[in-house]
Design a protein around this motif. Structure first.
Motif, short mmCIF file in Angstrom:
data_model
loop_
_atom_site.label_atom_id
_atom_site.label_comp_id
_atom_site.label_asym_id
_atom_site.label_seq_id
_atom_site.Cartn_x
_atom_site.Cartn_y
_atom_site.Cartn_z
N ARG A 138 -1.31 121.25 67.05
CA ARG A 138 -0.08 120.76 66.44
C ARG A 138 -0.01 119.26 66.76
O ARG A 138 -0.10 118.86 67.91
CB ARG A 138 1.16 121.46 66.99
N VAL A 139 0.16 118.46 65.73
CA VAL A 139 0.22 117.00 65.89
C VAL A 139 1.54 116.63 66.56
O VAL A 139 2.62 116.92 66.03
CB VAL A 139 0.08 116.29 64.52
N LEU A 140 1.46 116.01 67.75
CA LEU A 140 2.66 115.56 68.47
C LEU A 140 2.90 114.06 68.29
O LEU A 140 4.03 113.59 68.40
CB LEU A 140 2.53 115.86 69.96
N ALA A 141 1.82 113.32 68.06
CA ALA A 141 1.91 111.87 67.86
C ALA A 141 0.71 111.43 67.04
O ALA A 141 -0.30 112.14 66.96
CB ALA A 141 1.93 111.15 69.22
N LEU A 142 0.81 110.24 66.44
CA LEU A 142 -0.28 109.76 65.59
C LEU A 142 -1.26 108.88 66.33
O LEU A 142 -2.45 108.89 66.04
CB LEU A 142 0.30 109.02 64.38
N GLY A 143 -0.81 108.13 67.29
CA GLY A 143 -1.69 107.24 68.05
C GLY A 143 -1.98 105.95 67.30
O GLY A 143 -2.07 105.94 66.08
N ASP A 144 -2.13 104.88 68.06
CA ASP A 144 -2.42 103.57 67.47
C ASP A 144 -3.89 103.20 67.58
O ASP A 144 -4.36 102.29 66.93
CB ASP A 144 -1.61 102.48 68.20
N ARG A 145 -4.60 103.91 68.46
CA ARG A 145 -6.00 103.57 68.72
C ARG A 145 -6.71 104.77 69.30
O ARG A 145 -6.10 105.77 69.63
CB ARG A 145 -6.07 102.42 69.72
N ARG A 146 -8.02 104.64 69.44
CA ARG A 146 -8.80 105.67 70.12
C ARG A 146 -8.88 105.25 71.58
O ARG A 146 -9.65 104.40 71.97
CB ARG A 146 -10.19 105.78 69.52
#
Length: 101
Positions: A69-77
């Protein structure tokens, strides 16, 4: 291209890469294009398909199936510890594993 609305969605191949499901973004795109990813129960073959917080991804990897389940998208790896904050693992227990009591 407008940045409005881009904060609440991210390409599925980019999210898989940010979450460290695969090692490269091109492998993420191939995984999706080959039909090994379901978004909210529906198979998708478009790496450009957008995911948002709350979506559920079912990913068929080599020897296992992951459900996130996606909780956040993230800005980077980022590092693995950061990647693990992007999802909740809903994966079923692998068959054949016995619970230790």
């Amino acid at each position: 291209m407008s940045q409005a609305g881009s904060q609440d969605r991210l390409r599925i191949d980019k999210w898989l890469w940010h979450a460290r499901v695969v090692k490269t973004r091109s492998l993420a795109a191939k995984l999706v294009a080959d039909g090994h990813v379901r978004l909210n129960g529906t198979r998708t073959d478009s790496p450009a398909k957008a995911v948002k917080v709350g979506d559920v991804l079912t990913i068929a990897l080599e020897r296992t199936v992951r459900v996130y389940r996606v909780l956040a998208l993230g800005d980077r790896r980022g590092p693995a510890s950061e990647a693990q904050t992007l999802y909740e693992d809903l994966s079923p227990e692998p068959p054949g594993r016995l619970a230790v009591t």
